[in-house]
Design an enzyme around this catalytic site. Structure first.
Site, mmCIF file in Angstrom:
data_model
loop_
_atom_site.group_PDB
_atom_site.id
_atom_site.type_symbol
_atom_site.label_atom_id
_atom_site.label_comp_id
_atom_site.label_asym_id
_atom_site.label_seq_id
_atom_site.Cartn_x
_atom_site.Cartn_y
_atom_site.Cartn_z
ATOM 1 N N HIS A 190 -1.725 -31.642 -4.352
ATOM 2 C CA HIS A 190 -1.080 -32.234 -3.175
ATOM 3 C C HIS A 190 -1.003 -33.753 -3.314
ATOM 4 O O HIS A 190 -1.891 -34.481 -2.870
ATOM 5 C CB HIS A 190 -1.889 -31.833 -1.926
ATOM 6 C CG HIS A 190 -1.210 -32.116 -0.627
ATOM 7 N ND1 HIS A 190 -1.664 -31.607 0.572
ATOM 8 C CD2 HIS A 190 -0.123 -32.850 -0.324
ATOM 9 C CE1 HIS A 190 -0.882 -32.030 1.549
ATOM 10 N NE2 HIS A 190 0.055 -32.784 1.041
ATOM 11 N N ALA A 231 6.242 -36.823 2.555
ATOM 12 C CA ALA A 231 6.507 -35.759 3.528
ATOM 13 C C ALA A 231 6.980 -36.299 4.863
ATOM 14 O O ALA A 231 7.903 -35.753 5.477
ATOM 15 C CB ALA A 231 5.251 -34.912 3.713
ATOM 16 N N SER A 232 6.389 -37.385 5.317
ATOM 17 C CA SER A 232 6.763 -37.898 6.638
ATOM 18 C C SER A 232 8.207 -38.403 6.646
ATOM 19 O O SER A 232 8.848 -38.463 7.698
ATOM 20 C CB SER A 232 5.815 -39.015 7.075
ATOM 21 O OG SER A 232 5.877 -40.096 6.179
ATOM 22 N N HIS A 284 4.667 -27.490 5.007
ATOM 23 C CA HIS A 284 4.489 -28.934 5.232
ATOM 24 C C HIS A 284 5.531 -29.463 6.200
ATOM 25 O O HIS A 284 6.704 -29.544 5.865
ATOM 26 C CB HIS A 284 4.572 -29.693 3.909
ATOM 27 C CG HIS A 284 3.748 -30.945 3.903
ATOM 28 N ND1 HIS A 284 3.824 -31.884 4.904
ATOM 29 C CD2 HIS A 284 2.811 -31.398 3.033
ATOM 30 C CE1 HIS A 284 2.972 -32.861 4.627
ATOM 31 N NE2 HIS A 284 2.324 -32.595 3.513
ATOM 32 N N TYR A 322 0.778 -32.366 11.836
ATOM 33 C CA TYR A 322 0.472 -31.714 10.556
ATOM 34 C C TYR A 322 -0.571 -30.608 10.742
ATOM 35 O O TYR A 322 -0.405 -29.481 10.264
ATOM 36 C CB TYR A 322 -0.086 -32.734 9.539
ATOM 37 C CG TYR A 322 0.946 -33.614 8.840
ATOM 38 C CD1 TYR A 322 2.179 -33.904 9.414
ATOM 39 C CD2 TYR A 322 0.650 -34.174 7.603
ATOM 40 C CE1 TYR A 322 3.096 -34.724 8.771
ATOM 41 C CE2 TYR A 322 1.564 -34.995 6.947
ATOM 42 C CZ TYR A 322 2.782 -35.273 7.535
ATOM 43 O OH TYR A 322 3.676 -36.086 6.886
ATOM 44 N N HIS A 340 -4.155 -29.565 4.100
ATOM 45 C CA HIS A 340 -5.121 -30.189 5.018
ATOM 46 C C HIS A 340 -6.241 -29.215 5.352
ATOM 47 O O HIS A 340 -6.638 -29.055 6.501
ATOM 48 C CB HIS A 340 -4.402 -30.697 6.274
ATOM 49 C CG HIS A 340 -3.048 -31.278 5.979
ATOM 50 N ND1 HIS A 340 -1.860 -30.719 6.396
ATOM 51 C CD2 HIS A 340 -2.689 -32.342 5.226
ATOM 52 C CE1 HIS A 340 -0.846 -31.427 5.937
ATOM 53 N NE2 HIS A 340 -1.303 -32.413 5.217
ATOM 54 N N GLU A 385 -3.960 -35.268 -1.252
ATOM 55 C CA GLU A 385 -2.846 -35.880 -0.519
ATOM 56 C C GLU A 385 -2.879 -37.403 -0.694
ATOM 57 O O GLU A 385 -2.820 -38.170 0.256
ATOM 58 C CB GLU A 385 -2.840 -35.512 0.964
ATOM 59 C CG GLU A 385 -1.467 -35.753 1.602
ATOM 60 C CD GLU A 385 -1.330 -35.198 3.010
ATOM 61 O OE1 GLU A 385 -2.333 -35.045 3.700
ATOM 62 O OE2 GLU A 385 -0.195 -34.903 3.414
HETATM 63 ZN ZN LIG Z 1 1.167 -33.808 2.351
#
Ligand SMILES: [Zn+2]
Length: 339
Positions: free
Chosen positions: A6, A70-71, A176, A192, A221, A282
């Protein structure tokens, strides 16, 4: 070896964001959409070497499964064409990182999702990324609306054409979400984790893996709130007359280790079977600071796992074996490199 499942390209060179800004401005003004701005190999090298590569070397990982930020996917912004062109640019940039550092990064793609647009329309980009760019998986957003949950659960048949393609290509998806436009939910702090937990409960309620026994998801996560509330989910499975979770969900669902403190990692490993846990950090991502209580980076999750005193066999599963099993195309790519 140590595989981090990740990682995101959160440090992409400035022209990438400038392209996005220009694209959204053009969309708003009703103009034709611009093309991506040129980015040199040196700009890419600099953006990675000072950040991800530096931290990977310091912390001692070998390979990172790497996807766009991702955001910034922001599927709720613009329209289908905006989302598709932005997604292609993001994935192409990941491919360039992989080409520059093939021993350290392997690609996972973002998908061109949009609220209300059938998921079938994302299949072509998945195929392009897997077949042409050599990517090994995708990030699937269960809520392209960005926090309003206007689409149907992942177990709904409207998702099935995409799952059929995932099975055909033998690639997993990380569940995700992206940034939220609902002010009730902080993106990384609430949306998330909510989405992780929500996806798991959808899998529990449905029978997706009865229909797709080979379909695989990584819930990131640390599985959201699921490990902490494992008794609740086991009890709900029983109440809803579903089979035990081990058979019903956990043959197909895996959690990463993006849990940023030791007690959380301790609980994850105590509750969840070792075969279902993949090392992930991450990084560079959601929480970038140093924990004043430990003096270490919050997202240096390898450190917490090392503290567990796992057996050699279990350590190998978490750091390498499980990832090779869940991402068969990663395994093949590593074997092609003699690893
Ligand atoms: Zn992520």
């Amino acid at each position: 070896m140590i595989i981090d499942c990740h990682g995101h390209y959160t440090t992409a060179p400035a022209p990438h964001q400038a392209y996005r800004d220009a694209q959204l401005a053009a969309f708003k003004a009703g103009h034709s959409l611009p093309r991506p701005q040129p980015i040199s190999d040196d700009e890419i090298r600099e953006s990675v070497e000072k950040n991800q590569l530096k931290l990977i070397r310091e912390r001692g990982a070998d390979m990172t499964i790497f996807s766009p930020r991702a955001s910034a996917m922001a599927h709720h912004v613009g329209d289908e064409a905006v989302s598709r062109e932005w997604t292609e640019a993001c994935n192409n940039l990941i491919k360039r990182v992989v080409d520059l550092y093939p021993e350290t990064f392997i690609g996972v793609c973002q998908l061109p999702q949009s609220p209300g647009v059938p998921i079938e329309n994302s299949i072509a980009e998945l195929e392009r990324c897997v077949n042409e760019l050599g990517f090994v998986g995708c990030n699937l957003n269960p809520d392209p609306s960005g926090g309003h949950w206007t689409s149907l659960p992942l177990t709904d048949k409207s998702w099935y054409p995409f799952f059929e393609k995932m099975v055909e290509l033998d690639v997993p998806a990380m569940v995700h979400v992206s940034a939220t436009c609902n002010p009730n939910f902080h993106s990384t702090g609430a949306h998330y984790i909510n989405a992780d937990t929500t996806a798991f409960m959808q899998f529990l309620e449905g029978d997706l893996f009865g229909d797709f026994p080979d379909l695989r998801f990584i819930i990131p996560h640390g599985g959201g709130a699921v490990p902490y509330h494992w008794g609740r989910y086991r009890g709900l499975a029983d109440m809803l007359k579903q089979p035990p979770l081990r058979e019903h969900v956990m043959k197909n669902v895996f959690f990463d280790t993006c849990v940023y403190h030791q007690p959380g990692i301790d609980l994850l490993f105590r509750v969840i079977d070792i075969d279902n846990i993949l090392f992930g950090s991450e990084m560079v991502g959601a929480v970038r600071g140093i924990d004043p209580e430990t003096g270490q980076y919050f997202d240096d999750t390898k450190r917490y796992i090392e503290n567990l005193g796992l057996s050699g066999e279990n350590r190998q599963k978490v750091f390498e074996g499980n990832a090779r099993r869940v991402y068969p195309r990663l395994d093949a790519a590593l074997k092609a490199q003699g690893k």
